[in-house]
Design a protein around this motif. Structure first.
Motif, PDB file in Angstrom:
ATOM      1  N   VAL A  79       0.785  -1.221   0.100  1.00  0.00           N
ATOM      2  CA  VAL A  79       0.266   0.045   0.058  1.00  0.00           C
ATOM      3  C   VAL A  79       0.727   1.208  -0.120  1.00  0.00           C
ATOM      4  CG1 VAL A  79      -1.842   1.264   1.177  1.00  0.00           C
ATOM      5  CG2 VAL A  79      -1.884  -1.201   1.253  1.00  0.00           C
ATOM      6  N   VAL A  80       1.834   1.244   0.779  1.00  0.00           N
ATOM      7  CA  VAL A  80       3.042   2.392   0.889  1.00  0.00           C
ATOM      8  C   VAL A  80       3.522   2.634  -0.605  1.00  0.00           C
ATOM      9  CG1 VAL A  80       4.754   3.545   2.016  1.00  0.00           C
ATOM     10  CG2 VAL A  80       3.076   2.083   3.411  1.00  0.00           C
ATOM     11  N   TYR A  81       3.874   1.507  -0.967  1.00  0.00           N
ATOM     12  CA  TYR A  81       4.632   1.621  -2.385  1.00  0.00           C
ATOM     13  C   TYR A  81       3.808   2.289  -3.276  1.00  0.00           C
ATOM     14  CZ  TYR A  81       8.546  -1.608  -1.273  1.00  0.00           C
ATOM     15  OH  TYR A  81       9.557  -1.911  -0.678  1.00  0.00           O
ATOM     16  N   ALA A  82       2.261   1.701  -3.362  1.00  0.00           N
ATOM     17  CA  ALA A  82       1.281   2.339  -4.363  1.00  0.00           C
ATOM     18  C   ALA A  82       1.066   3.904  -3.810  1.00  0.00           C
ATOM     19  CB  ALA A  82       0.108   1.580  -4.069  1.00  0.00           C
ATOM     20  N   VAL A  83       0.999   4.307  -2.711  1.00  0.00           N
ATOM     21  CA  VAL A  83       0.770   5.577  -2.429  1.00  0.00           C
ATOM     22  C   VAL A  83       1.951   6.513  -2.522  1.00  0.00           C
ATOM     23  CG1 VAL A  83       0.371   7.229  -0.489  1.00  0.00           C
ATOM     24  CG2 VAL A  83      -0.897   5.091  -0.596  1.00  0.00           C
ATOM     25  N   VAL A  84       3.114   6.201  -2.643  1.00  0.00           N
ATOM     26  CA  VAL A  84       4.416   6.930  -2.848  1.00  0.00           C
ATOM     27  C   VAL A  84       4.337   6.995  -4.507  1.00  0.00           C
ATOM     28  CG1 VAL A  84       6.802   7.028  -2.841  1.00  0.00           C
ATOM     29  CG2 VAL A  84       5.810   6.216  -0.603  1.00  0.00           C
ATOM     30  N   VAL A  85       4.193   5.877  -5.260  1.00  0.00           N
ATOM     31  CA  VAL A  85       4.109   5.897  -6.450  1.00  0.00           C
ATOM     32  C   VAL A  85       3.232   6.898  -7.396  1.00  0.00           C
ATOM     33  CG1 VAL A  85       4.124   4.666  -8.789  1.00  0.00           C
ATOM     34  CG2 VAL A  85       5.575   3.729  -6.930  1.00  0.00           C
ATOM     35  N   MET A  86       2.101   6.860  -6.573  1.00  0.00           N
ATOM     36  CA  MET A  86       1.058   7.455  -7.277  1.00  0.00           C
ATOM     37  C   MET A  86       1.197   9.044  -6.919  1.00  0.00           C
ATOM     38  SD  MET A  86      -1.054   5.586  -9.037  1.00  0.00           S
ATOM     39  CE  MET A  86      -2.546   6.776  -8.986  1.00  0.00           C
ATOM     40  N   THR A  87       1.842   9.260  -5.658  1.00  0.00           N
ATOM     41  CA  THR A  87       2.244  10.839  -5.416  1.00  0.00           C
ATOM     42  C   THR A  87       3.171  11.365  -6.558  1.00  0.00           C
ATOM     43  OG1 THR A  87       1.797  10.424  -3.098  1.00  0.00           O
ATOM     44  CG2 THR A  87       3.009  12.282  -3.686  1.00  0.00           C
ATOM     45  N   MET A  88       4.208  10.213  -6.737  1.00  0.00           N
ATOM     46  CA  MET A  88       5.196  11.009  -7.618  1.00  0.00           C
ATOM     47  C   MET A  88       4.637  11.191  -8.953  1.00  0.00           C
ATOM     48  SD  MET A  88       8.136   8.074  -6.389  1.00  0.00           S
ATOM     49  CE  MET A  88       9.174   8.694  -8.010  1.00  0.00           C
ATOM     50  N   LEU A  89       3.814  10.392  -9.507  1.00  0.00           N
ATOM     51  CA  LEU A  89       3.241  10.336 -10.878  1.00  0.00           C
ATOM     52  C   LEU A  89       2.029  11.439 -11.069  1.00  0.00           C
ATOM     53  CD1 LEU A  89       2.126   6.351 -11.745  1.00  0.00           C
ATOM     54  CD2 LEU A  89       4.097   7.991 -12.368  1.00  0.00           C
ATOM     55  N   GLY A  90       1.494  11.733  -9.741  1.00  0.00           N
ATOM     56  CA  GLY A  90       0.484  12.712  -9.849  1.00  0.00           C
ATOM     57  C   GLY A  90       1.081  14.219  -9.622  1.00  0.00           C
ATOM     58  N   THR A  91       2.135  14.357  -9.036  1.00  0.00           N
ATOM     59  CA  THR A  91       2.913  15.670  -9.043  1.00  0.00           C
ATOM     60  C   THR A  91       3.742  15.672 -10.264  1.00  0.00           C
ATOM     61  OG1 THR A  91       4.741  14.623  -7.942  1.00  0.00           O
ATOM     62  CG2 THR A  91       3.119  15.787  -6.396  1.00  0.00           C
ATOM     63  N   SER A  92       3.988  14.912 -10.786  1.00  0.00           N
ATOM     64  CA  SER A  92       4.687  14.768 -12.166  1.00  0.00           C
ATOM     65  C   SER A  92       3.650  15.228 -13.220  1.00  0.00           C
ATOM     66  CB  SER A  92       5.206  13.741 -12.381  1.00  0.00           C
ATOM     67  OG  SER A  92       6.477  13.233 -11.637  1.00  0.00           O
ATOM     68  N   ALA A  93       2.531  14.829 -13.114  1.00  0.00           N
ATOM     69  CA  ALA A  93       1.502  15.214 -14.157  1.00  0.00           C
ATOM     70  C   ALA A  93       1.268  16.600 -13.827  1.00  0.00           C
ATOM     71  CB  ALA A  93       0.168  14.187 -13.993  1.00  0.00           C
ATOM     72  N   LEU A  94       1.142  17.014 -12.727  1.00  0.00           N
ATOM     73  CA  LEU A  94       0.743  18.445 -12.286  1.00  0.00           C
ATOM     74  C   LEU A  94       1.795  19.401 -12.655  1.00  0.00           C
ATOM     75  CD1 LEU A  94      -0.855  20.562 -10.753  1.00  0.00           C
ATOM     76  CD2 LEU A  94       0.435  20.172  -8.749  1.00  0.00           C
ATOM     77  N   ALA A  95       3.226  19.115 -12.747  1.00  0.00           N
ATOM     78  CA  ALA A  95       4.022  19.847 -13.216  1.00  0.00           C
ATOM     79  C   ALA A  95       4.100  19.830 -14.728  1.00  0.00           C
ATOM     80  CB  ALA A  95       5.554  19.335 -12.598  1.00  0.00           C
ATOM     81  N   ALA A  96       3.798  18.762 -15.311  1.00  0.00           N
ATOM     82  CA  ALA A  96       3.725  18.796 -17.085  1.00  0.00           C
ATOM     83  C   ALA A  96       2.477  19.570 -17.343  1.00  0.00           C
ATOM     84  CB  ALA A  96       3.367  17.376 -17.198  1.00  0.00           C
ATOM     85  N   TRP A  97       1.480  19.611 -16.749  1.00  0.00           N
ATOM     86  CA  TRP A  97       0.339  20.298 -17.186  1.00  0.00           C
ATOM     87  C   TRP A  97       0.487  21.944 -16.994  1.00  0.00           C
ATOM     88  CZ3 TRP A  97      -2.720  23.308 -13.454  1.00  0.00           C
ATOM     89  CH2 TRP A  97      -3.889  23.994 -14.222  1.00  0.00           C
ATOM     90  N   ARG A  98       1.342  22.321 -15.852  1.00  0.00           N
ATOM     91  CA  ARG A  98       1.634  23.661 -15.466  1.00  0.00           C
ATOM     92  C   ARG A  98       2.450  24.160 -16.423  1.00  0.00           C
ATOM     93  NH1 ARG A  98      -0.481  27.623 -13.387  1.00  0.00           N
ATOM     94  NH2 ARG A  98       1.499  28.256 -11.923  1.00  0.00           N
TER      95      ARG A  98
END
Length: 270
Positions: free
Chosen positions: A244-263
């Motif tokens: 679960v922690v692996y998944a949360v950390v990976v999803m956080t990384m992907l989510g913030t990366s997507a936010l940066a790419a969108w911005r």
């Protein structure tokens, strides 16, 4: 390296291999309590003076990983955010479609660099703590999986912190904003809320990350010889970590990366 040396030196200075004096002190405390009408066993007054490598090394390494993650997050956010604040990033006339790639490349660079830094620092720290345990403590009961697992999970967490810091700095176009958010989170999430919700079993994200890096398996106790002492701490084997922690950390990384790419595609681009 300063953090690594601080942990190793602190453990060296705070531990002592003189078990005989510790047992004598525990026996004296128990005798004093008995003289005052309080029946306390010697094991209840004994404090282990040695550094127990199997018990304490995973926790020390996990705390070091959390500190390195915070340093990586702040360093990445200040560097990337500072480039935006000072106007070094100049892609105003680049089409929006071509801005995503350099943004993602920058995040990958920060992630990979700090993952390597985390692995090297934690490996050095574990080596130093092993020396402490061998000369001023107890090295029995240590499993290779505990060493390797703590280092790998710690490096994973450190690299994730640097990527998140760089991504937020890109999205907010400021280092000061990210640092303010980090300070606010530490104050509220790691200090205020744990104090207010201590009785309800609240565990802060920082605590959960440290527990993830340690990843003790309470179902598989490890046999450890503590010598002729009144008490021996219980040591547990280390697992691969919570999925679960692996998944949360990976999803956080992907989510913030997507936010940066969108911005990076928006019109606010210096």
């Amino acid at each position: 390296m300063v953090l690594v040396c601080a942990v190793v030196v602190a453990r060296w200075l705070s531990t002592d291999a003189d078990v005989t004096s510790a047992i004598a002190e525990a026996e004296q405390l128990a005798a004093d309590a008995a003289a005052n009408g309080v029946d306390i066993p010697t094991s209840a007054t004994y404090v282990e003076p040695r550094y127990q490598l199997a018990l304490q090394m995973p926790s020390d390494s996990a705390g070091l990983a959390a500190a390195l993650m915070l340093v990586g997050l702040v360093t990445a956010s200040m560097s990337v955010g500072g480039e935006w604040r000072t106007g070094i990033v100049r892609l105003t006339f680049e089409p929006a479609s071509s801005r995503v790639r350099p943004t993602l490349v920058r995040l990958v660079v920060w992630w990979s660099a700090w993952t390597i830094i985390g692995l090297v620092a934690l490996g050095t720290g574990v080596a130093g703590l092993t020396v402490v345990g061998s000369h001023r403590g107890l090295s029995g009961g240590v499993e290779l999986g505990a060493w390797v697992g703590v280092i790998l999970r710690g490096g994973f967490v450190v690299g994730a912190g640097a990527l998140v810091g760089a991504a937020f700095a890109t999205a907010l176009r400021s280092d000061a904003a990210v640092v303010a958010l980090v300070l606010g989170y530490v104050l509220v999430g790691e200090i205020v809320l744990p104090a207010l919700l201590a009785t309800s079993g609240y565990a802060s994200p920082g605590t959960l990350l440290v527990d993830f890096v340690v990843s003790n398996d309470i179902a598989r106790p490890v046999v450890m010889s503590c010598g002729q002492v009144p008490r021996c701490e219980i040591v547990y084997a280390s697992t691969a970590g919570s999925p679960v922690v692996y998944a949360v950390v990976v999803m956080t990384m992907l989510g913030t990366s997507a936010l940066a790419a969108w911005r990076s595609r928006t019109s606010i681009w210096r």
